[in-house]
Write an enzyme that holds these catalytic residues in place. Sequence first.
Site, PDB file in Angstrom:
ATOM      1  N   TYR A 143      46.575  50.608  46.174  1.00  0.00           N
ATOM      2  CA  TYR A 143      45.299  50.291  45.789  1.00  0.00           C
ATOM      3  C   TYR A 143      45.676  49.153  44.524  1.00  0.00           C
ATOM      4  CZ  TYR A 143      42.713  53.979  47.823  1.00  0.00           C
ATOM      5  OH  TYR A 143      41.402  54.829  48.652  1.00  0.00           O
ATOM      6  N   LYS A 194      55.791  54.969  56.008  1.00  0.00           N
ATOM      7  CA  LYS A 194      56.210  54.528  56.592  1.00  0.00           C
ATOM      8  C   LYS A 194      57.484  53.603  56.622  1.00  0.00           C
ATOM      9  CE  LYS A 194      54.391  52.468  60.968  1.00  0.00           C
ATOM     10  NZ  LYS A 194      54.127  53.342  62.129  1.00  0.00           N
ATOM     11  N   ASP A 226      51.738  57.831  60.770  1.00  0.00           N
ATOM     12  CA  ASP A 226      51.286  58.122  61.911  1.00  0.00           C
ATOM     13  C   ASP A 226      51.001  59.458  63.003  1.00  0.00           C
ATOM     14  OD1 ASP A 226      53.548  57.190  62.133  1.00  0.00           O
ATOM     15  OD2 ASP A 226      53.600  55.843  63.877  1.00  0.00           O
ATOM     16  N   ASP A 250      44.950  59.149  50.799  1.00  0.00           N
ATOM     17  CA  ASP A 250      43.091  59.049  50.425  1.00  0.00           C
ATOM     18  C   ASP A 250      42.997  58.756  52.006  1.00  0.00           C
ATOM     19  OD1 ASP A 250      40.337  58.011  50.492  1.00  0.00           O
ATOM     20  OD2 ASP A 250      41.097  56.052  51.131  1.00  0.00           O
ATOM     21  N   ASP A 254      41.286  63.310  53.405  1.00  0.00           N
ATOM     22  CA  ASP A 254      39.927  63.362  54.673  1.00  0.00           C
ATOM     23  C   ASP A 254      40.049  64.315  55.691  1.00  0.00           C
ATOM     24  OD1 ASP A 254      38.683  62.042  52.609  1.00  0.00           O
ATOM     25  OD2 ASP A 254      37.225  60.983  53.987  1.00  0.00           O
TER      26      ASP A 254
HETATM   27  C1  IPM Z   1      38.731  59.211  47.427  1.00  0.00           C
HETATM   28  C2  IPM Z   1      37.808  57.969  47.715  1.00  0.00           C
HETATM   29  C3  IPM Z   1      37.822  57.297  46.262  1.00  0.00           C
HETATM   30  C4  IPM Z   1      39.169  56.563  47.004  1.00  0.00           C
HETATM   31  C5  IPM Z   1      36.831  55.726  46.352  1.00  0.00           C
HETATM   32  C6  IPM Z   1      35.403  56.490  45.905  1.00  0.00           C
HETATM   33  C7  IPM Z   1      37.307  54.134  45.547  1.00  0.00           C
HETATM   34  O1  IPM Z   1      37.829  57.827  49.007  1.00  0.00           O
HETATM   35  O2  IPM Z   1      38.394  59.573  46.537  1.00  0.00           O
HETATM   36  O3  IPM Z   1      39.759  59.770  48.237  1.00  0.00           O
HETATM   37  O4  IPM Z   1      39.815  55.795  47.756  1.00  0.00           O
HETATM   38  O5  IPM Z   1      40.447  56.678  45.756  1.00  0.00           O
HETATM   39 MG    MG Z   2      38.529  59.119  49.975  1.00  0.00          MG
END
Ligand code: IPM
Ligand code: MG
Length: 369
Positions: A143, A194, A226, A250, A254
């Site tokens: 990042y 990884k 993975d 990240d 999710d």
């Molecule tokens: C998160 C989001 C952010 C990230 C974005 C909005 C920049 O996806 O907080 O997980 O990638 O960190």
């Molecule tokens: Mg995110």
Amino acid sequence: MAANKKLLLLPGDGIGPEVIAEVRRVVDWMGQRRSVRFDVKEGLIGGAAIDATGHPLPDETLSAAKNSDAILLGAVGGPKWGSLPFNLQPERGLLGIRKELGLFANLRPALVFDALANASTLKEEVVRGLDIMIVRELTGGIYFGEPRGIEDKPDGTRKGVNTLTYTSPEVHRIGRTAFDLAQKRKKRVCSIDKANVLETTVMWREEMELIKSEFPDVELSHMYVDNAAMQLVRNPKQFDVVVTTNMFGDILSDCAAMLTGSLGMLPSASLGEADPSGRCPALYEPVHGSAPDIAGQGIANPLATILSFSMLLRYSFDIDEDADMIEQAVKNVLDSGMRTEDIMETGRTKVSTGEMGEAVLKELDKLVA
Ligand code: IPM
Ligand code: MG
């Protein structure tokens, strides 16, 4: 009497202001019914800040953030700002505040409330009772690594560059955060990398092993990312604390969010390093985004943000009793059958954002009665 705590609210974009409004009611309730008092300020970030000032992270917001004891953020982003130059997009505000405040440790608990064990797209027996903590490194890795950018080559082709870098101190501090948390939980850390392909994560793995010797009571295992993605949906209950790089975290968080039924349920804490006085910069936010498709309709789920406020009480102020109370109130509301649209199932009562907030307040009232 203890000084009021300085709380900065950054509603942001899309459903951000709607879910922050519900937390504000919980904050006011705390002020009236409990001993903790907050001086609440609001600031601009993301698209809302771009519209008002031309920049996603105005200086005023950054200095208010540095002067506050804790920050609660809604969400940033939306199609409205999608065509702006990369450096002026709403996401830059969020990444900027994380970096400027040194918020290197992102804690994303994935907890399945019993009442929602059916709401997941996974089989109930796979997720019932799930309680994992994802610890994502937040200020390093690909990042932020240099060099980065898009180059125009003399031959007319283009080259995109991002760089995955970590230093050993960066690995040590996120590693220690994960081991510390594991000591208060089931004492297991799984580090995700990884290392079969990326040298940076070979180093990550070796440094995690070094740090482990400081925590003899915690078990450390390693997994390739993975495989981890697969294991998270195959048998998520095998994990206790998961520690990983910025980008892997990240993606995996999710994925973990959906185990709990909805992205609308997941809170998070982003913590920095404590200064000599013990004060630690901290920002709390729901894991979900600004959801522009449902913004303004009053149907967003405020629970992830309300639970983020409970994390704020716990991690920034050690007010565990009140944090427990908020979590219990959320649990009771879910047990009573109230559901926002994202977690709606047949036989339940569909409620709006405001009705969900109201229901949490009513449960809080009952808990102190
Ligand atoms: C998160 C989001 C952010 C990230 C974005 C909005 C920049 O996806 O907080 O997980 O990638 O960190
Ligand atoms: Mg995110």
